[in-house]
Design a protein around this motif. Structure first.
Motif, PDB file in Angstrom:
ATOM      1  N   ALA A  13      54.663  69.751  38.370  1.00 10.20           N
ATOM      2  CA  ALA A  13      53.876  68.627  38.878  1.00 10.20           C
ATOM      3  C   ALA A  13      53.616  67.592  37.789  1.00 10.20           C
ATOM      4  O   ALA A  13      53.479  66.403  38.081  1.00 10.20           O
ATOM      5  CB  ALA A  13      52.544  69.136  39.433  1.00 10.20           C
ATOM      6  N   TRP A  14      53.556  68.050  36.527  1.00  9.58           N
ATOM      7  CA  TRP A  14      53.308  67.091  35.448  1.00  9.58           C
ATOM      8  C   TRP A  14      54.493  66.140  35.296  1.00  9.58           C
ATOM      9  O   TRP A  14      54.319  64.963  34.975  1.00  9.58           O
ATOM     10  CB  TRP A  14      53.039  67.831  34.136  1.00  9.58           C
TER      11      TRP A  14
ATOM     12  N   LEU B  33      54.109  63.722  38.024  1.00 12.03           N
ATOM     13  CA  LEU B  33      53.074  62.761  37.674  1.00 12.03           C
ATOM     14  C   LEU B  33      53.640  61.664  36.783  1.00 12.03           C
ATOM     15  O   LEU B  33      53.370  60.473  36.995  1.00 12.03           O
ATOM     16  CB  LEU B  33      51.916  63.470  36.959  1.00 12.03           C
TER      17      LEU B  33
ATOM     18  N   VAL C  83      53.665  57.726  37.704  1.00  8.63           N
ATOM     19  CA  VAL C  83      53.049  56.717  36.834  1.00  8.63           C
ATOM     20  C   VAL C  83      54.055  55.619  36.499  1.00  8.63           C
ATOM     21  O   VAL C  83      53.739  54.428  36.530  1.00  8.63           O
ATOM     22  CB  VAL C  83      52.505  57.376  35.544  1.00  8.63           C
TER      23      VAL C  83
END
Length: 309
Positions: free
Chosen positions: A86-87, A90, A94
């Motif tokens: 998930a990072w 993310l 972004v």
């Protein structure tokens, strides 16, 4: 607690418990006793899970629970790994929010035509710099249209291509490389091991998805750290590489040059080295271009000056 919490269905647990109580139970009998019409299918599932052996006997409870717990732990670890991704998502989100365009850090593109189209699209959006590492200068592709790339070069794209020195055993490779070099796609050769790599504007890299399968497509990589490393690898190889006209003669080129100075006719020279007249003349034309000679006599003089004769 039921075995359902360890991943078994209610029917699988029902049959496993029955087999614990009744060794070597017959599936038909079990189906009747348990009111389980699909007992044969469930038995097959238990065998695939390792809870029933080849004699249709349930393995001991300790072994069964240990097996199921390990399986659930492996599944949980896989889920944790997926959640950890998930990072990366993310970071992509972004970047999409910042740039206003779709971004994926690593994406598998399954076919070469789509890879070429993606590269061209990126270069049209931002025609900065393009570097390419590949085994041969010319990779035959009937579907490839070089016109769009030529237009990008004419518009100011800075492009460099590095390919394997071994490819120059084929004289057509040098001719092809020199033609693109003249258009602004600078070419050099390297004796180092070569894998397919392309880097666009130092922000996006493309590598072959499977080094052993040329049809596996490519990975498009936007992860800044990875792209920076790949770009540095190319720059190091480029600095150590040789210009097209500074490379040593191949064995065939040496034979052609020697025959050129020994025989009066192309027929005799071609026979001496065992090639067709057409092939011999092609090699001679390539050598003259490499030596920037207008005549064969001039080519021989310049070859001697370089120590090739």
């Amino acid at each position: 607690m039921s075995l359902g919490e360890l991943g078994l269905t209610s029917h699988q647990e029902l049959l496993y418990r029955h087999l614990l109580r009744n060794a070597h139970a017959d599936p038909g009998r079990a189906a009747a006793e348990l009111a389980l019409p699909d007992a044969t299918r469930v038995m097959t599932e238990l065998r695939s899970l390792g809870l029933v052996d080849g004699e249709l006997t349930a393995i001991p409870p300790v072994a069964a629970v240990n097996l199921l717990v390990r399986r659930r732990m492996a599944e949980a670890q896989q889920r944790l790994t997926e959640v950890g991704g998930a990072w990366d998502v993310l970071a992509e989100l972004v970047e999409e929010h910042r740039s206003g365009r779709s971004v994926r850090m690593v994406e598998h593109i399954p076919d070469g035509e789509t890879v070429t189209l993606r590269m061209h699209t990126l270069l049209v959006q931002e025609p900065g710099g393009f570097v390419h590492l590949k085994p041969r200068a010319n990779e035959p592709d009937d579907a490839y249209d070089p016109s769009p790339f030529k237009r990008l070069l004419a518009a100011g794209l800075r492009s460099r291509t590095l390919f394997s020195l071994h490819a120059l055993e084929d004289p057509e490779q040098r001719t092809y490389a020199r033609s693109w070099h003249a258009l602004g796609d600078l070419h050099r050769v390297t004796a180092e091991p070569v894998r397919h790599l392309a880097v666009i504007n130092n922000t996006v890299a493309f590598v072959q998805a499977d080094p052993d399968d040329p049809w596996a497509g490519a990975l498009q990589i936007r992860q800044p750290g990875v792209v920076a490393v790949l770009a540095d690898v190319f720059e190091g190889m480029w600095d150590r590489a040789q210009d097209l006209d500074d490379t040593r003669l191949s064995s065939m080129e040496r034979r052609v040059l020697d025959a050129l100075t020994r025989y009066d006719t192309d027929d005799a020279a071609a026979r001496a080295i065992g090639v067709s007249v057409r092939k011999f003349r092609g090699h001679v034309a390539e050598l003259m271009g490499r030596l920037q000679a207008n005549t064969r006599f001039q080519a021989a003089l310049r070859a001697k000056e370089r120590g090739w004769l």
